[in-house]
Scaffold this motif. Structure first.
Motif, PDB file in Angstrom:
ATOM      1  N   GLU A  20       0.831  -1.210   0.000  1.00 47.58           N
ATOM      2  CA  GLU A  20       0.000   0.000   0.000  1.00 47.58           C
ATOM      3  C   GLU A  20       0.863   1.256   0.000  1.00 47.58           C
ATOM      4  O   GLU A  20       0.660   2.173  -0.803  1.00 47.58           O
ATOM      5  N   VAL A  21       1.843   1.286   0.873  1.00 51.55           N
ATOM      6  CA  VAL A  21       2.700   2.469   0.987  1.00 51.55           C
ATOM      7  C   VAL A  21       3.598   2.602  -0.251  1.00 51.55           C
ATOM      8  O   VAL A  21       3.774   3.701  -0.777  1.00 51.55           O
ATOM      9  N   ALA A  22       4.127   1.499  -0.735  1.00 47.54           N
ATOM     10  CA  ALA A  22       5.009   1.544  -1.902  1.00 47.54           C
ATOM     11  C   ALA A  22       4.287   2.056  -3.140  1.00 47.54           C
ATOM     12  O   ALA A  22       4.861   2.796  -3.935  1.00 47.54           O
ATOM     13  N   THR A  23       3.034   1.688  -3.315  1.00 48.69           N
ATOM     14  CA  THR A  23       2.305   2.116  -4.512  1.00 48.69           C
ATOM     15  C   THR A  23       1.788   3.542  -4.415  1.00 48.69           C
ATOM     16  O   THR A  23       1.588   4.185  -5.439  1.00 48.69           O
ATOM     17  N   THR A  24       1.594   4.046  -3.223  1.00 48.96           N
ATOM     18  CA  THR A  24       1.023   5.392  -3.088  1.00 48.96           C
ATOM     19  C   THR A  24       2.030   6.466  -2.694  1.00 48.96           C
ATOM     20  O   THR A  24       1.761   7.649  -2.885  1.00 48.96           O
ATOM     21  N   HIS A  25       3.184   6.088  -2.137  1.00 46.34           N
ATOM     22  CA  HIS A  25       4.105   7.093  -1.601  1.00 46.34           C
ATOM     23  C   HIS A  25       5.548   6.961  -2.079  1.00 46.34           C
ATOM     24  O   HIS A  25       6.453   7.540  -1.490  1.00 46.34           O
ATOM     25  N   CYS A  26       5.770   6.235  -3.144  1.00 50.73           N
ATOM     26  CA  CYS A  26       7.126   6.089  -3.670  1.00 50.73           C
ATOM     27  C   CYS A  26       7.687   7.451  -4.091  1.00 50.73           C
ATOM     28  O   CYS A  26       6.998   8.248  -4.725  1.00 50.73           O
ATOM     29  N   CYS A  27       8.920   7.734  -3.706  1.00 51.64           N
ATOM     30  CA  CYS A  27       9.652   8.957  -4.059  1.00 51.64           C
ATOM     31  C   CYS A  27       9.076  10.223  -3.426  1.00 51.64           C
ATOM     32  O   CYS A  27       9.355  11.327  -3.881  1.00 51.64           O
ATOM     33  N   ARG A  28       8.301  10.075  -2.402  1.00 54.47           N
ATOM     34  CA  ARG A  28       7.828  11.238  -1.648  1.00 54.47           C
ATOM     35  C   ARG A  28       8.765  11.440  -0.469  1.00 54.47           C
ATOM     36  O   ARG A  28       9.558  10.569  -0.138  1.00 54.47           O
ATOM     37  N   PRO A  29       8.670  12.588   0.193  1.00 54.69           N
ATOM     38  CA  PRO A  29       9.541  12.822   1.354  1.00 54.69           C
ATOM     39  C   PRO A  29       9.366  11.725   2.416  1.00 54.69           C
ATOM     40  O   PRO A  29       8.266  11.205   2.622  1.00 54.69           O
ATOM     41  N   ALA A  30      10.465  11.397   3.060  1.00 59.56           N
ATOM     42  CA  ALA A  30      10.467  10.311   4.051  1.00 59.56           C
ATOM     43  C   ALA A  30       9.428  10.522   5.152  1.00 59.56           C
ATOM     44  O   ALA A  30       8.838   9.560   5.642  1.00 59.56           O
ATOM     45  N   ALA A  36       2.426   7.534   6.248  1.00 60.19           N
ATOM     46  CA  ALA A  36       1.619   6.566   5.503  1.00 60.19           C
ATOM     47  C   ALA A  36       1.790   5.160   6.079  1.00 60.19           C
ATOM     48  O   ALA A  36       0.823   4.394   6.167  1.00 60.19           O
ATOM     49  N   TYR A  37       3.021   4.809   6.462  1.00 64.24           N
ATOM     50  CA  TYR A  37       3.270   3.513   7.110  1.00 64.24           C
ATOM     51  C   TYR A  37       2.448   3.375   8.380  1.00 64.24           C
ATOM     52  O   TYR A  37       1.811   2.353   8.622  1.00 64.24           O
ATOM     53  N   LYS A  38       2.464   4.417   9.202  1.00 61.08           N
ATOM     54  CA  LYS A  38       1.732   4.357  10.468  1.00 61.08           C
ATOM     55  C   LYS A  38       0.239   4.204  10.242  1.00 61.08           C
ATOM     56  O   LYS A  38      -0.430   3.410  10.906  1.00 61.08           O
ATOM     57  N   ALA A  39      -0.309   4.950   9.278  1.00 62.38           N
ATOM     58  CA  ALA A  39      -1.737   4.866   8.982  1.00 62.38           C
ATOM     59  C   ALA A  39      -2.104   3.492   8.422  1.00 62.38           C
ATOM     60  O   ALA A  39      -3.104   2.888   8.827  1.00 62.38           O
ATOM     61  N   ALA A  40      -1.293   2.980   7.510  1.00 64.27           N
ATOM     62  CA  ALA A  40      -1.566   1.667   6.915  1.00 64.27           C
ATOM     63  C   ALA A  40      -1.443   0.558   7.957  1.00 64.27           C
ATOM     64  O   ALA A  40      -2.244  -0.378   7.977  1.00 64.27           O
ATOM     65  N   ALA A  41      -0.457   0.670   8.829  1.00 63.33           N
ATOM     66  CA  ALA A  41      -0.276  -0.340   9.878  1.00 63.33           C
ATOM     67  C   ALA A  41      -1.488  -0.370  10.807  1.00 63.33           C
ATOM     68  O   ALA A  41      -1.926  -1.449  11.225  1.00 63.33           O
ATOM     69  N   GLU A  42      -2.039   0.785  11.099  1.00 66.01           N
ATOM     70  CA  GLU A  42      -3.265   0.826  11.921  1.00 66.01           C
ATOM     71  C   GLU A  42      -4.419   0.148  11.213  1.00 66.01           C
ATOM     72  O   GLU A  42      -5.160  -0.627  11.811  1.00 66.01           O
ATOM     73  N   ARG A  43      -4.590   0.469   9.923  1.00 63.25           N
ATOM     74  CA  ARG A  43      -5.687  -0.129   9.155  1.00 63.25           C
ATOM     75  C   ARG A  43      -5.581  -1.641   9.071  1.00 63.25           C
ATOM     76  O   ARG A  43      -6.578  -2.351   9.136  1.00 63.25           O
ATOM     77  N   TRP A  44      -4.348  -2.144   8.902  1.00 61.76           N
ATOM     78  CA  TRP A  44      -4.146  -3.579   8.746  1.00 61.76           C
ATOM     79  C   TRP A  44      -3.885  -4.274  10.081  1.00 61.76           C
ATOM     80  O   TRP A  44      -3.613  -5.474  10.114  1.00 61.76           O
ATOM     81  N   ASN A  45      -3.939  -3.527  11.176  1.00 59.32           N
ATOM     82  CA  ASN A  45      -3.733  -4.075  12.517  1.00 59.32           C
ATOM     83  C   ASN A  45      -2.373  -4.776  12.632  1.00 59.32           C
ATOM     84  O   ASN A  45      -2.276  -5.929  13.038  1.00 59.32           O
ATOM     85  N   VAL A  46      -1.334  -4.032  12.241  1.00 62.14           N
ATOM     86  CA  VAL A  46       0.030  -4.557  12.247  1.00 62.14           C
ATOM     87  C   VAL A  46       0.893  -3.665  13.130  1.00 62.14           C
ATOM     88  O   VAL A  46       0.753  -2.448  13.119  1.00 62.14           O
ATOM     89  N   SER A  47       1.785  -4.281  13.875  1.00 62.89           N
ATOM     90  CA  SER A  47       2.721  -3.537  14.704  1.00 62.89           C
ATOM     91  C   SER A  47       4.089  -3.543  14.013  1.00 62.89           C
ATOM     92  O   SER A  47       4.676  -4.603  13.805  1.00 62.89           O
ATOM     93  N   LEU A  48       4.559  -2.356  13.633  1.00 61.47           N
ATOM     94  CA  LEU A  48       5.866  -2.229  12.979  1.00 61.47           C
ATOM     95  C   LEU A  48       6.822  -1.499  13.909  1.00 61.47           C
ATOM     96  O   LEU A  48       6.451  -0.505  14.529  1.00 61.47           O
ATOM     97  N   ASP A  49       8.050  -1.995  13.999  1.00 61.19           N
ATOM     98  CA  ASP A  49       9.015  -1.327  14.861  1.00 61.19           C
ATOM     99  C   ASP A  49       9.542  -0.059  14.186  1.00 61.19           C
ATOM    100  O   ASP A  49       9.551   0.061  12.964  1.00 61.19           O
ATOM    101  N   LYS A  50       9.969   0.880  14.985  1.00 64.55           N
ATOM    102  CA  LYS A  50      10.423   2.200  14.527  1.00 64.55           C
ATOM    103  C   LYS A  50      11.570   2.085  13.521  1.00 64.55           C
ATOM    104  O   LYS A  50      11.596   2.802  12.517  1.00 64.55           O
TER     105      LYS A  50
END
Length: 67
Positions: A20-30, A36-50
């Protein structure tokens, strides 16, 4: 067997977050990619480390090799 199925399900959700993030935010500011990672992780109920989010955001973001 139940543990294995749980791991496969979790891996699938993590991959969905990355796709999701790769297709929508490639080459955008970090910073945008990280948000986008944080929002997608919430939607998919995933815990990602910092560290993972930061490294992926930097790689996928403005410092991408596509420039």
């Amino acid at each position: 067997m139940t543990r294995l199925l749980h791991l496969v399900e979790e891996a699938t959700r993590i991959r969905r977050v990355w796709e999701e993030v790769a297709t929508t935010h490639c080459c955008r500011p970090a910073e945008e990619v990280e948000a986008a990672y944080k929002a997608a992780a919430e939607r998919w109920n995933v815990s990602l480390d910092k560290r993972t989010v930061t490294l992926s955001s930097t790689w996928m973001g403005g410092s991408s090799h596509w420039d």
